[in-house]
Design an enzyme around this catalytic site. Structure first.
Site, PDB file in Angstrom:
ATOM      1  N   TYR A 110       8.531  -8.810  -2.179  1.00  0.00           N
ATOM      2  CA  TYR A 110       7.261  -8.345  -1.478  1.00  0.00           C
ATOM      3  C   TYR A 110       6.461  -7.377  -2.345  1.00  0.00           C
ATOM      4  O   TYR A 110       5.271  -7.372  -2.537  1.00  0.00           O
ATOM      5  CB  TYR A 110       7.679  -7.790  -0.194  1.00  0.00           C
ATOM      6  CG  TYR A 110       6.699  -7.078   0.562  1.00  0.00           C
ATOM      7  CD1 TYR A 110       5.571  -8.272   1.288  1.00  0.00           C
ATOM      8  CD2 TYR A 110       6.334  -5.685   0.666  1.00  0.00           C
ATOM      9  CE1 TYR A 110       4.496  -7.382   2.237  1.00  0.00           C
ATOM     10  CE2 TYR A 110       5.361  -5.177   1.411  1.00  0.00           C
ATOM     11  CZ  TYR A 110       4.431  -5.996   2.192  1.00  0.00           C
ATOM     12  OH  TYR A 110       3.584  -5.594   2.854  1.00  0.00           O
TER      13      TYR A 110
ATOM     14  N   LYS B 142       8.771  -4.202  12.470  1.00  0.00           N
ATOM     15  CA  LYS B 142       8.998  -2.883  11.530  1.00  0.00           C
ATOM     16  C   LYS B 142       9.599  -1.776  12.504  1.00  0.00           C
ATOM     17  O   LYS B 142       9.604  -1.762  13.719  1.00  0.00           O
ATOM     18  CB  LYS B 142       7.712  -2.352  10.881  1.00  0.00           C
ATOM     19  CG  LYS B 142       7.042  -3.589  10.131  1.00  0.00           C
ATOM     20  CD  LYS B 142       5.864  -2.996   9.208  1.00  0.00           C
ATOM     21  CE  LYS B 142       6.279  -3.270   7.797  1.00  0.00           C
ATOM     22  NZ  LYS B 142       5.844  -2.496   6.690  1.00  0.00           N
ATOM     23  N   ALA B 143      10.221  -0.916  11.639  1.00  0.00           N
ATOM     24  CA  ALA B 143      11.169  -0.068  12.389  1.00  0.00           C
ATOM     25  C   ALA B 143      10.527   0.801  13.786  1.00  0.00           C
ATOM     26  O   ALA B 143      11.250   0.728  14.739  1.00  0.00           O
ATOM     27  CB  ALA B 143      11.658   1.156  11.328  1.00  0.00           C
TER      28      ALA B 143
ATOM     29  N   ASP C 213      -7.479 -16.228  10.276  1.00  0.00           N
ATOM     30  CA  ASP C 213      -6.244 -16.110  10.417  1.00  0.00           C
ATOM     31  C   ASP C 213      -5.766 -17.653  10.434  1.00  0.00           C
ATOM     32  O   ASP C 213      -6.392 -18.578  10.771  1.00  0.00           O
ATOM     33  CB  ASP C 213      -5.732 -15.135  11.371  1.00  0.00           C
ATOM     34  CG  ASP C 213      -4.214 -14.464  11.121  1.00  0.00           C
ATOM     35  OD1 ASP C 213      -3.255 -15.391  11.302  1.00  0.00           O
ATOM     36  OD2 ASP C 213      -4.203 -13.386  10.787  1.00  0.00           O
TER      37      ASP C 213
ATOM     38  N   ARG D  54      11.399   8.080   0.138  1.00  0.00           N
ATOM     39  CA  ARG D  54       9.729   7.914  -0.321  1.00  0.00           C
ATOM     40  C   ARG D  54       9.094   9.377  -0.383  1.00  0.00           C
ATOM     41  O   ARG D  54       9.665  10.238   0.482  1.00  0.00           O
ATOM     42  CB  ARG D  54       8.986   7.232   0.918  1.00  0.00           C
ATOM     43  CG  ARG D  54       9.553   5.774   0.995  1.00  0.00           C
ATOM     44  CD  ARG D  54       9.703   5.056  -0.275  1.00  0.00           C
ATOM     45  NE  ARG D  54       9.157   3.665  -0.408  1.00  0.00           N
ATOM     46  CZ  ARG D  54       9.356   2.889  -1.404  1.00  0.00           C
ATOM     47  NH1 ARG D  54       9.518   3.541  -2.633  1.00  0.00           N
ATOM     48  NH2 ARG D  54       9.011   1.772  -1.401  1.00  0.00           N
TER      49      ARG D  54
ATOM     50  N   CYS E  36       5.894  -0.462  -1.202  1.00  0.00           N
ATOM     51  CA  CYS E  36       6.718  -1.343  -1.802  1.00  0.00           C
ATOM     52  C   CYS E  36       6.635  -1.757  -3.206  1.00  0.00           C
ATOM     53  O   CYS E  36       7.403  -2.299  -3.886  1.00  0.00           O
ATOM     54  CB  CYS E  36       6.993  -2.717  -0.965  1.00  0.00           C
ATOM     55  SG  CYS E  36       7.771  -2.330   0.730  1.00  0.00           S
TER      56      CYS E  36
ATOM     57  N   ARG F 130      11.224   7.769   5.108  1.00  0.00           N
ATOM     58  CA  ARG F 130       9.960   7.015   5.367  1.00  0.00           C
ATOM     59  C   ARG F 130       8.940   8.149   5.897  1.00  0.00           C
ATOM     60  O   ARG F 130       9.188   8.756   6.707  1.00  0.00           O
ATOM     61  CB  ARG F 130      10.216   5.947   6.313  1.00  0.00           C
ATOM     62  CG  ARG F 130      10.966   4.921   5.923  1.00  0.00           C
ATOM     63  CD  ARG F 130      10.633   3.954   4.561  1.00  0.00           C
ATOM     64  NE  ARG F 130      11.564   3.055   4.658  1.00  0.00           N
ATOM     65  CZ  ARG F 130      12.726   3.209   3.691  1.00  0.00           C
ATOM     66  NH1 ARG F 130      13.118   4.507   3.279  1.00  0.00           N
ATOM     67  NH2 ARG F 130      13.516   2.213   3.531  1.00  0.00           N
TER      68      ARG F 130
ATOM     69  N   LYS G   8      14.280  -1.450  21.330  1.00  0.00           N
ATOM     70  CA  LYS G   8      15.528  -1.168  21.582  1.00  0.00           C
ATOM     71  C   LYS G   8      15.848  -0.013  22.406  1.00  0.00           C
ATOM     72  O   LYS G   8      16.657   0.042  23.808  1.00  0.00           O
ATOM     73  CB  LYS G   8      16.483  -0.727  20.317  1.00  0.00           C
ATOM     74  CG  LYS G   8      16.562  -2.021  19.557  1.00  0.00           C
ATOM     75  CD  LYS G   8      17.100  -1.717  18.267  1.00  0.00           C
ATOM     76  CE  LYS G   8      17.170  -2.615  17.026  1.00  0.00           C
ATOM     77  NZ  LYS G   8      18.145  -2.669  16.109  1.00  0.00           N
TER      78      LYS G   8
ATOM     79  N   LYS H  32       2.864  -7.800  -4.377  1.00  0.00           N
ATOM     80  CA  LYS H  32       1.814  -7.141  -3.976  1.00  0.00           C
ATOM     81  C   LYS H  32       1.355  -6.558  -5.475  1.00  0.00           C
ATOM     82  O   LYS H  32      -0.216  -6.464  -5.732  1.00  0.00           O
ATOM     83  CB  LYS H  32       2.257  -5.771  -3.153  1.00  0.00           C
ATOM     84  CG  LYS H  32       2.386  -6.246  -1.755  1.00  0.00           C
ATOM     85  CD  LYS H  32       1.130  -6.538  -0.823  1.00  0.00           C
ATOM     86  CE  LYS H  32       1.289  -6.583   0.448  1.00  0.00           C
ATOM     87  NZ  LYS H  32       0.164  -7.266   1.143  1.00  0.00           N
TER      88      LYS H  32
HETATM   89  P1  NAD Z   1       0.485  -8.851  10.109  1.00  0.00           P
HETATM   90  O1  NAD Z   1       1.833  -9.770   9.905  1.00  0.00           O
HETATM   91  O2  NAD Z   1       0.188  -8.298  11.651  1.00  0.00           O
HETATM   92  O3  NAD Z   1      -0.788  -9.515   9.787  1.00  0.00           O
HETATM   93  C1  NAD Z   1      -0.890 -10.294   8.360  1.00  0.00           C
HETATM   94  C2  NAD Z   1      -1.596 -11.633   8.949  1.00  0.00           C
HETATM   95  O4  NAD Z   1      -1.766 -12.379   7.888  1.00  0.00           O
HETATM   96  C3  NAD Z   1      -1.001 -12.256  10.431  1.00  0.00           C
HETATM   97  O5  NAD Z   1      -1.769 -12.498  11.458  1.00  0.00           O
HETATM   98  C4  NAD Z   1      -0.793 -13.842   9.519  1.00  0.00           C
HETATM   99  O6  NAD Z   1      -0.823 -14.859  10.554  1.00  0.00           O
HETATM  100  C5  NAD Z   1      -1.856 -13.841   8.601  1.00  0.00           C
HETATM  101  N1  NAD Z   1      -1.584 -14.877   7.602  1.00  0.00           N
HETATM  102  C6  NAD Z   1      -0.333 -15.382   7.182  1.00  0.00           C
HETATM  103  N2  NAD Z   1      -0.301 -16.242   6.412  1.00  0.00           N
HETATM  104  C7  NAD Z   1      -1.710 -16.695   6.349  1.00  0.00           C
HETATM  105  C8  NAD Z   1      -2.416 -17.924   6.025  1.00  0.00           C
HETATM  106  N3  NAD Z   1      -1.512 -18.653   5.309  1.00  0.00           N
HETATM  107  N4  NAD Z   1      -3.546 -17.928   6.232  1.00  0.00           N
HETATM  108  C9  NAD Z   1      -4.282 -17.156   6.980  1.00  0.00           C
HETATM  109  N5  NAD Z   1      -3.544 -16.116   7.469  1.00  0.00           N
HETATM  110  C10 NAD Z   1      -2.451 -15.803   7.217  1.00  0.00           C
HETATM  111  O7  NAD Z   1       0.796  -7.635   9.142  1.00  0.00           O
HETATM  112  P2  NAD Z   1      -0.013  -6.225   9.080  1.00  0.00           P
HETATM  113  O8  NAD Z   1       1.180  -5.336   9.563  1.00  0.00           O
HETATM  114  O9  NAD Z   1      -1.130  -6.371   9.908  1.00  0.00           O
HETATM  115  O10 NAD Z   1      -0.147  -6.127   7.569  1.00  0.00           O
HETATM  116  C11 NAD Z   1      -1.611  -6.392   6.849  1.00  0.00           C
HETATM  117  C12 NAD Z   1      -1.454  -6.394   5.741  1.00  0.00           C
HETATM  118  O11 NAD Z   1      -1.136  -4.850   5.188  1.00  0.00           O
HETATM  119  C13 NAD Z   1      -0.475  -7.274   4.823  1.00  0.00           C
HETATM  120  O12 NAD Z   1      -1.017  -7.583   3.724  1.00  0.00           O
HETATM  121  C14 NAD Z   1       0.748  -6.367   4.746  1.00  0.00           C
HETATM  122  O13 NAD Z   1       1.300  -6.866   3.664  1.00  0.00           O
HETATM  123  C15 NAD Z   1      -0.096  -5.252   4.387  1.00  0.00           C
HETATM  124  N6  NAD Z   1       0.898  -3.752   4.597  1.00  0.00           N
HETATM  125  C16 NAD Z   1       1.144  -3.550   5.866  1.00  0.00           C
HETATM  126  C17 NAD Z   1       2.247  -2.601   5.972  1.00  0.00           C
HETATM  127  C18 NAD Z   1       2.646  -2.181   7.532  1.00  0.00           C
HETATM  128  O14 NAD Z   1       3.288  -1.222   7.738  1.00  0.00           O
HETATM  129  N7  NAD Z   1       2.224  -3.032   8.578  1.00  0.00           N
HETATM  130  C19 NAD Z   1       2.555  -1.697   5.010  1.00  0.00           C
HETATM  131  C20 NAD Z   1       2.326  -2.139   3.805  1.00  0.00           C
HETATM  132  C21 NAD Z   1       1.445  -3.156   3.645  1.00  0.00           C
END
Ligand code: NAD
Length: 318
Positions: free
Chosen positions: A144, A187-188, A32, A278, A118, A215, A195, A148
Site C-alpha cells: 500500500y 482501522k484500529a 465513487d 511512528r 505508510c 501510532r 469490540k 502511494k
Molecule cells: P475509504 O475506503 O472510506 O474511501 C475510499 C473510497 O474510494 C471508498 O468509498 C471506495 O469505494 C472508493 N473507491 C475504491 N475503488 C474505487 C474505484 N475503482 N472507483 C471509484 N471509487 C473507488 O477510505 P478513507 O479512509 O476515506 O481514505 C481516503 C483516502 O485517504 C485513501 O486514498 C486512503 O488511502 C487515504 N488514507 C487514509 C487513511 C485513514 O486512516 N483513513 C490514512 C492514510 C491515507
C-alpha cells in the site's frame, strides 16, 4: 461559484470533505464506485463510476472543475492491507494512473492527492521526528505504501509537465464517525470501539500483537481541515498531516474503555501489526497554520458513541 470534484466521495474522509467544501460554498460533484454508507452525500451531484477505467475518469471530469481531490483507493486497515496486496497495487494504481493523466490533460488547475505515512520505513521507539524527505531512500513496510509513493511521484511528474498545481498530504491514521467499523476494512480506532461496545463491563477483547506499537490518530475534522488548507497553500511537495499525540495500541484501548465507562481486559493474539513505531514532523503543515484541535480523548468522545450506536442497530436488526 468554485467547482470541486471529490473522488472517493462515498468513503470516510471523502464524505466529510464534501461537507466541508459545501460549507465553504463550492459546487461539488462526488464520484465513487459505491454510495455513502451511513448518511446521504452532501454533494450537489453524485456519480457512481469505477475510476479504474479511463473513460470513467473522463466522465468524472467532463465539467470544468477548479479543484480535484483524489481520495479514491482500495483501502482498509492493517488486516486488509496485508491480505489484499495485489488488489491494492492493481486497483489503486489504475485509479491514480488514469485520474492523474485525465486531470492533467483536461487542464485542471489544482489537484490534491491523498497519500499516507505508510510511504515511510518502520521506525524504532524513541527515534527523533522524521521529516517528509525521510521517505527516501524508500523502504515502505507494505505494498500500500509503495503504491502511494509511486502515485505521489506520478502526480508530481504530471504537475511539472502540465503546470497543474499538485498538493500531496501524507495522512496519519484517521478516525471519526461514519467510518468503516466492521467487515475487515476498519482501522484500529473503529475496530477497538466496536469490540469494546460489543462486550459487557469487565469483558475481554482480542488485540493483534502485544499492544506496544506506537501510532498517532487524527480526528477526521482535523484531517479535512488539513486537506483544505494544504490545497489552498503554496506548499509544494508532500506534507504530513497528523495529530502530534503518539500512543500505544494498549493506550488506545484504555482511551476507548474510559469513554465507554467499562473495565476491559485485553487478550493479545497474533495478527498483522504493521510497523512498530511512528514519529513524524508536522513542521511543513504547521507552516501554513494547521494545528490538530482534537486530542485522542476528544476524538474518541465523538467516535465511540457513534460506533456503539451502529453496534446496537446491528444487534437489533438480527
Ligand atoms: P475509504 O475506503 O472510506 O474511501 C475510499 C473510497 O474510494 C471508498 O468509498 C471506495 O469505494 C472508493 N473507491 C475504491 N475503488 C474505487 C474505484 N475503482 N472507483 C471509484 N471509487 C473507488 O477510505 P478513507 O479512509 O476515506 O481514505 C481516503 C483516502 O485517504 C485513501 O486514498 C486512503 O488511502 C487515504 N488514507 C487514509 C487513511 C485513514 O486512516 N483513513 C490514512 C492514510 C491515507
Amino acid at each position: 461559484m468554485s467547482k470541486a470534484l471529490v473522488c472517493g466521495a462515498g468513503g470516510f474522509i471523502g464524505s466529510h470533505l464534501v461537507k466541508r467544501l459545501k460549507r465553504e460554498g463550492y459546487w461539488v460533484r462526488g464520484v465513487d464506485i459505491k454510495h455513502t454508507e451511513f448518511a446521504p452525500s452532501a454533494a450537489d451531484e453524485f456519480l457512481i463510476l469505477d475510476l479504474r477505467e479511463k473513460p470513467n475518469c473522463e466522465a468524472a471530469l467532463n465539467v470544468d472543475f477548479d479543484e480535484v481531490y483524489q481520495l479514491a483507493a482500495d483501502m482498509g486497515g492493517m488486516g486488509f492491507i496485508h491480505s489484499a496486496e495485489c488488489e491494492i497495487m492493481r486497483n489503486s494504481a489504475l485509479i491514480n494512473v488514469h485520474m492523474t493523466d485525465t486531470a492533467a490533460s483536461r487542464g485542471i488547475k489544482r489537484y490534491f492527492f491523498s497519500s499516507s505515512v505508510c510511504v515511510y520505513r518502520d521506525m524504532k521507539h524513541g527515534e527523533p521526528e522524521m521529516p517528509e524527505s525521510g521517505a527516501y531512500p524508500a523502504l515502505p513496510d507494505n505494498e500500500y505504501g509503495w503504491e502511494k509513493l509511486y502515485a505521489e511521484r506520478m502526480a508530481m511528474a504530471y504537475g511539472r509537465r502540465s503546470g497543474m498545481v499538485v498538493r500531496i498530504a501524507r495522512f496519519q491514521n484517521c478516525y471519526g464517525p461514519e467510518g468503516t467499523w466492521r467487515g475487515g476494512r476498519e482501522k484500529a480506532p473503529a475496530a477497538i470501539s466496536r469490540k469494546v461496545a460489543e462486550v459487557e463491563d469487565g469483558g475481554t477483547i482480542e488485540i493483534w500483537g502485544d499492544g506496544s506499537a506506537v501510532r498517532s490518530y487524527t480526528y477526521v475534522d482535523d484531517m479535512v481541515d488539513g486537506i483544505y488548507r494544504l490545497m489552498h497553500s503554496d506548499l509544494q511537495g508532500a506534507a504530513n498531516i497528523g495529530c502530534p499525540q503518539y500512543v500505544t495500541v494498549n493506550e488506545l484501548v484504555e482511551a476507548v474503555a474510559r469513554m465507554a465507562g467499562k473495565k476491559i481486559n485485553v487478550r493479545h493474539v497474533p495478527g498483522p501489526v504493521g510497523v512498530q513505531s511512528r514519529n513524524f514532523s508536522n513542521d511543513r503543515i504547521y507552516s501554513i497554520g494547521w494545528r490538530s484541535r482534537f486530542c485522542l480523548d476528544d476524538g474518541i468522545a465523538l467516535t465511540y458513541p457513534w460506533v456503539e450506536e451502529q453496534v446496537k442497530k446491528a444487534k437489533a436488526a438480527v
